[in-house]
Design a protein around this motif. Structure first.
Motif, short mmCIF file in Angstrom:
data_model
loop_
_atom_site.label_atom_id
_atom_site.label_comp_id
_atom_site.label_asym_id
_atom_site.label_seq_id
_atom_site.Cartn_x
_atom_site.Cartn_y
_atom_site.Cartn_z
N THR A 58 -4.34 -3.76 -8.17
CA THR A 58 -4.97 -3.31 -6.82
C THR A 58 -5.30 -4.57 -5.79
O THR A 58 -5.05 -5.62 -6.40
CB THR A 58 -6.15 -2.70 -7.23
OG1 THR A 58 -7.11 -3.99 -7.67
CG2 THR A 58 -6.47 -1.50 -8.03
N THR A 59 -5.39 -4.18 -4.65
CA THR A 59 -5.73 -5.32 -3.53
C THR A 59 -6.99 -6.10 -4.03
O THR A 59 -6.83 -7.18 -3.83
CB THR A 59 -5.86 -4.50 -2.39
OG1 THR A 59 -4.70 -3.72 -1.71
CG2 THR A 59 -6.23 -5.46 -1.14
N ARG A 76 -5.28 -8.14 3.12
CA ARG A 76 -4.49 -6.96 3.36
C ARG A 76 -2.95 -7.24 4.06
O ARG A 76 -2.05 -6.88 3.74
CB ARG A 76 -5.17 -5.95 4.06
CG ARG A 76 -6.02 -5.03 2.95
CD ARG A 76 -6.57 -4.04 3.63
NE ARG A 76 -7.50 -4.32 4.80
CZ ARG A 76 -8.76 -4.50 4.63
NH1 ARG A 76 -9.36 -4.27 3.46
NH2 ARG A 76 -9.41 -4.74 5.93
N ARG A 80 0.58 -6.97 2.91
CA ARG A 80 1.58 -6.06 3.82
C ARG A 80 2.57 -6.86 4.04
O ARG A 80 3.94 -6.21 4.19
CB ARG A 80 0.72 -5.86 5.03
CG ARG A 80 1.56 -4.64 5.69
CD ARG A 80 0.86 -4.17 7.17
NE ARG A 80 -0.47 -3.76 6.55
CZ ARG A 80 -1.68 -4.29 7.47
NH1 ARG A 80 -1.37 -5.39 8.29
NH2 ARG A 80 -2.93 -4.17 7.11
N ALA A 90 4.04 -1.04 -2.61
CA ALA A 90 2.86 -0.56 -2.42
C ALA A 90 2.35 1.05 -2.74
O ALA A 90 3.67 1.76 -2.30
CB ALA A 90 2.45 -0.98 -1.15
N HIS A 91 1.62 1.43 -3.39
CA HIS A 91 1.26 2.75 -3.63
C HIS A 91 0.01 3.20 -3.47
O HIS A 91 -1.01 2.36 -3.99
CB HIS A 91 1.69 3.12 -5.18
CG HIS A 91 1.42 4.20 -5.75
ND1 HIS A 91 2.09 5.52 -5.22
CD2 HIS A 91 0.30 4.96 -6.32
CE1 HIS A 91 1.69 6.65 -5.72
NE2 HIS A 91 0.51 6.44 -6.37
N ARG A 92 -0.29 4.23 -2.62
CA ARG A 92 -1.82 4.88 -2.85
C ARG A 92 -1.97 6.25 -3.08
O ARG A 92 -0.90 6.98 -2.68
CB ARG A 92 -2.16 4.52 -1.25
CG ARG A 92 -2.56 3.10 -0.93
CD ARG A 92 -2.80 3.10 0.50
NE ARG A 92 -4.18 3.52 0.62
CZ ARG A 92 -4.77 3.49 1.92
NH1 ARG A 92 -4.21 2.91 2.89
NH2 ARG A 92 -5.85 3.96 2.10
N GLN A 95 -5.22 8.86 1.17
CA GLN A 95 -5.72 7.85 1.98
C GLN A 95 -6.82 6.88 1.66
O GLN A 95 -7.05 5.73 2.16
CB GLN A 95 -5.96 8.64 3.28
CG GLN A 95 -5.86 7.75 4.59
CD GLN A 95 -5.87 8.70 5.82
OE1 GLN A 95 -6.03 9.89 5.69
NE2 GLN A 95 -5.53 8.09 6.66
N GLU A 98 -7.57 2.76 -3.05
CA GLU A 98 -7.20 1.17 -3.04
C GLU A 98 -5.80 1.25 -3.25
O GLU A 98 -5.18 1.74 -3.96
CB GLU A 98 -7.90 0.33 -3.83
CG GLU A 98 -7.83 -1.05 -3.62
CD GLU A 98 -8.82 -1.69 -4.42
OE1 GLU A 98 -8.75 -3.07 -3.89
OE2 GLU A 98 -9.38 -1.43 -5.55
N ALA A 99 -4.81 0.55 -2.53
CA ALA A 99 -3.62 0.22 -2.67
C ALA A 99 -3.14 -0.42 -4.11
O ALA A 99 -4.16 -1.37 -4.46
CB ALA A 99 -2.70 -0.64 -1.66
N HIS A 101 -0.24 -2.59 -6.07
CA HIS A 101 1.01 -3.36 -5.75
C HIS A 101 1.85 -3.52 -6.94
O HIS A 101 1.23 -4.15 -7.99
CB HIS A 101 0.39 -4.73 -4.98
CG HIS A 101 -0.23 -4.35 -3.60
ND1 HIS A 101 0.51 -4.29 -2.68
CD2 HIS A 101 -1.76 -4.39 -3.56
CE1 HIS A 101 -0.40 -4.02 -1.77
NE2 HIS A 101 -1.53 -3.96 -2.09
#
Length: 184
Positions: A58-59, A76, A80, A90-92, A95, A98-99, A101
């Protein structure tokens, strides 16, 4: 058709390549397609490597490991930049989540060029919470002031020749006054 017309008098005239090797150009003189050139820092390479080993982070986990004194917005932006360049994916889930990676195609090529055999997956596993929990333990162990001798998640144990019938989520070795092994 204007015979003998010079290009200077017709500035918007598009000249075809006619068999010459040219990069396709749009009318606004920008190169066709996304061409992202990223200069990787040592920290960027460590982030890509950690995402390869940990599968998906996660981020927040990456921030605790590699960006301890940095604002969340700067973390971020850095991640990015690596995603846009293709080093990370990246996957979420939604919305508000948390992203996550993971290793991207360029990241895989980068690590293979350094002699590391890595495996990349396009999507995180269905048990995201379990993966994030194992990696939370990994991050907690690695950011402690104690020296970590090793940390292996369940997916890394088979390559190490794990022969025991019970497979733990993680195995960690810490150098306390004497070396201790912990199974999670």
């Amino acid at each position: 058709h204007l015979s003998g017309a010079s290009r200077r008098r017709l500035p918007r005239l598009q000249v075809a390549a006619e068999g010459r090797p040219l990069l396709p150009v749009r009318g606004d003189q920008e190169a066709a397609g996304p061409m992202v050139s990223v200069r990787l820092s040592e920290r960027d390479v460590r982030v890509v490597l950690k995402c390869a080993v940990s599968k998906w982070l996660t981020t927040g986990q990456l921030a605790r490991l590699y960006f301890p004194q940095v604002t969340p917005d700067a973390v971020r932006k850095s991640l990015r930049r690596l995603v846009e360049a293709g080093y990370l994916l990246a996957h979420r889930e939604h919305q508000m989540a948390e992203a996550l990676h993971g290793l991207g195609p360029k990241g895989k090529s980068l690590l293979e060029a350094k002699g590391l055999a890595v495996e990349a997956s396009r999507k995180p596993p269905r048990q995201i919470e379990h993966l994030v929990g194992i990696n939370d333990v990994r991050v907690a162990v690695e950011v402690t002031p104690r020296e970590v001798a090793y940390f292996f998640a369940s997916w890394e144990l088979q390559a190490l020749g794990w022969v025991h019938p019970v497979i733990p989520d993680a195995v960690a070795g810490l150098k306390l006054p004497q070396r201790r092994t912990f199974l999670v």
